[in-house]
Design an enzyme around this catalytic site. Sequence first.
Site, PDB file in Angstrom:
ATOM      1  N   ARG A  82      54.340  28.204  33.983  1.00 42.05           N
ATOM      2  CA  ARG A  82      55.518  28.238  34.839  1.00 42.05           C
ATOM      3  C   ARG A  82      55.960  26.823  35.205  1.00 42.05           C
ATOM      4  O   ARG A  82      55.146  25.902  35.287  1.00 42.05           O
ATOM      5  CB  ARG A  82      55.235  28.967  36.165  1.00 42.05           C
ATOM      6  CG  ARG A  82      54.715  30.378  36.055  1.00 42.05           C
ATOM      7  CD  ARG A  82      55.795  31.369  35.659  1.00 42.05           C
ATOM      8  NE  ARG A  82      55.274  32.726  35.732  1.00 42.05           N
ATOM      9  CZ  ARG A  82      54.602  33.332  34.764  1.00 42.05           C
ATOM     10  NH1 ARG A  82      54.376  32.709  33.633  1.00 42.05           N
ATOM     11  NH2 ARG A  82      54.167  34.560  34.915  1.00 42.05           N
ATOM     12  N   HIS A 124      48.670  29.843  35.611  1.00 41.11           N
ATOM     13  CA  HIS A 124      49.178  30.838  36.564  1.00 41.11           C
ATOM     14  C   HIS A 124      48.838  30.496  38.004  1.00 41.11           C
ATOM     15  O   HIS A 124      48.209  31.266  38.732  1.00 41.11           O
ATOM     16  CB  HIS A 124      48.693  32.248  36.200  1.00 41.11           C
ATOM     17  CG  HIS A 124      49.595  33.310  36.732  1.00 41.11           C
ATOM     18  ND1 HIS A 124      49.317  34.018  37.869  1.00 41.11           N
ATOM     19  CD2 HIS A 124      50.793  33.777  36.296  1.00 41.11           C
ATOM     20  CE1 HIS A 124      50.276  34.885  38.111  1.00 41.11           C
ATOM     21  NE2 HIS A 124      51.201  34.749  37.162  1.00 41.11           N
TER      22      HIS A 124
END
Length: 162
Positions: free
Chosen positions: A136, A151
């Site tokens: 991300r 994560h």
Amino acid sequence: MKSVAPRQALLGVMVVVVVVLAWLVVRAAQGPTDPQGRTGSAAATTLGGRVGGATAPATTQGTDPVSRLPWVSESALPREARDTLTLIRAGGPYPYPRSDNKTFDNRERLLPDKTRGYYREFTVVTPRSGDRGPRRLITGGSGEIYWTDDHYASFHRVREGT
């Protein structure tokens, strides 16, 4: 008589979205790319990671004094992360529209403490992953960018333009 211009405009937008998504899928299938343009295992080794799993990008020396997180050069990020940065700067479209550009709550408390809604989350396509994968980019309301490839277990502050 009805005008066909709105339909043609909608069709044009849909074509652009399909082309961008197809381009992202092709780039993701190629695997990570290092700054020398190598893909696959050679690139993952150069970036300090492993193919098919989380990769730890090479860091830029030092630590961000505000977040106290290590710096990572934008150019050291995997190709998919740089592609996502391009999408963020363009305002989309994003590969996961239901999840991308949504509030990131910072539940792990690894980023500087800010009010709810300050951080936004964006998926970085993970090659050979059957779902969104662990990677991300998180943006802050003041323009800062953070990278995680595990994560949210750890973060790096992205040094843009390097």
